[in-house]
Enzyme design. Structure first.
Site, short mmCIF file in Angstrom:
data_model
loop_
_atom_site.label_atom_id
_atom_site.label_comp_id
_atom_site.label_asym_id
_atom_site.label_seq_id
_atom_site.Cartn_x
_atom_site.Cartn_y
_atom_site.Cartn_z
N ASP B 10 0.85 -1.17 0.00
CA ASP B 10 0.00 0.00 0.00
C ASP B 10 0.90 1.24 0.00
OD1 ASP B 10 -2.33 1.70 0.49
OD2 ASP B 10 -1.54 1.88 2.53
N LEU B 11 0.42 2.35 -0.52
CA LEU B 11 1.23 3.57 -0.60
C LEU B 11 0.95 4.53 0.57
CD1 LEU B 11 1.89 5.63 -3.85
CD2 LEU B 11 1.47 6.74 -1.67
N ARG B 41 -7.81 13.21 6.17
CA ARG B 41 -7.47 11.82 5.86
C ARG B 41 -8.65 10.88 6.15
NH1 ARG B 41 -5.32 7.79 2.92
NH2 ARG B 41 -4.55 6.05 4.17
#
Lengths: 226, 226
Positions: B10-11, B41
């Site tokens: 995942d980034l 976020r």
């Protein structure tokens, strides 16, 4: 709103106050009740969305227990299985918002068909509505359980269309949850957002058709337009 | 972990620190940067899940802008279109976590194939990785954009299986996001959860196969098992 023939209400947070569980949490963990309730509700919602996306539906009561287990670990609170079940049962005894019983009565007197369309299981919806003495206020109590996916998936909203036997444009959808009002609007329901707390609406490309600060205001709005 | 032939990372939040945008927010709204970053976020994630459920995919950059617009209204901060775009561009310049570049190098030296599998658009992934000088660390940069649905939908995880041409049991999936690690585990990837902040894992019926506090610990774990 002349074209409105029926109303589908969300249950949790819209007709009934999810944070009425805070007092039960506060008995168990003094001084932490509201904090527990806030984290618990947020995780409960997230888990319904995530499980729907993963195609891993389990009934709402189980999601509620999983969310409470996360909450207790996140907040560093010891929670045994019995307390977990007992606190989760508080979701079966939610309090309706004060104006709700009178407003439902007035709406029925105007000849509108009423339903609940909820993420709750049939058992949960029946228990919550029954404890509040509101069973006879509704023509239909609709749970997403038969389609095994949570709102805002379209298959959930379709349940109301089928139950009423009406076109979606004739059904007013009412929710306090901005994400739910957004999903209903995309589905094609005329939509009223109940904003009791001066919140801001979500930014997902939809706005509600009407914004009211309670169900009493909704009754007035329908009267004025009808 | 002898059977592991490739790793999909995942980034956002896993290789790159999403809260490195807080300093840009703080320049614009002094003293509010971290608070803005946290709400932003959270909403960004929620909107990816909700849009996937509603079948209303839009690219990640647009979700990011919508989430920032919500955040500014929720926090009562004035945000014009130019500032919104400028702050959202901070998501194209995230900082990698300190141990990431060395760890990626070591993993490649051991002959493992590496990929990013991200909710970001191809443009976003390319920009983030390029600015950090890490383009050559990966065999594949995989965006969910071709399948137009966000993680944790299975169609997103399938992209890594297809790109590597391996069975899912041979691909280690690595994420700091507990919900992502849960989805990957249900999909059938062996899964490592990167828990840098002493968080608790989600309660959705899965646990990660491994838990590490950074990518350096993952390198050691693979070395020990290999």
């Amino acid at each position: 709103m002349d074209h409105i023939k029926a109303i589908a209400f969300d249950l949790y947070g819209t007709l009934f106050d999810v944070h009425s569980v805070a007092s039960r949490c506060d008995e168990q963990f003094p001084g932490r009740g509201q904090e527990i309730s806030n984290v618990w509700r947020q995780k409960q919602l997230e888990y319904t969305w995530l499980r729907s996306l993963m195609n891993r539906y389990i009934p709402f009561e189980h999601v509620t227990e999983e969310a409470l287990r996360y909450t207790s670990r996140h907040l560093g609170l010891a929670l045994d299985d019995e307390t977990c079940r007992s606190l989760s049962d508080a979701y079966l005894h939610l309090q309706p918002f004060a104006e709700v019983p009178d407003a439902l009565r007035e709406l029925r007197q105007r000849g509108l068909k009423l339903a609940i369309l909820s993420n709750g299981s049939p058992h949960s919806i029946g228990a919550v509505v029954g404890h509040a003495g509101l069973r006879n206020s509704f023509d239909h109590l609709l749970s997403v359980d038969p389609v095994r996916v949570y709102k805002p998936d379209n298959r959930a909203y379709e349940l109301a269309e089928h139950a009423f036997g009406l076109n979606r444009t004739e059904i007013l959808f009412v929710s306090s949850n901005a994400w739910d009002a957004t999903g209903a609007r995309y589905f094609g329901f005329p939509t009223a957002w109940v904003n009791r707390g001066g919140k801001v609406f979500d930014e997902m490309g939809q706005k509600p058709d009407w914004e009211v600060n309670g169900l009493d205001a909704l009754v007035k709005l329908l009267g004025a337009a009808g």
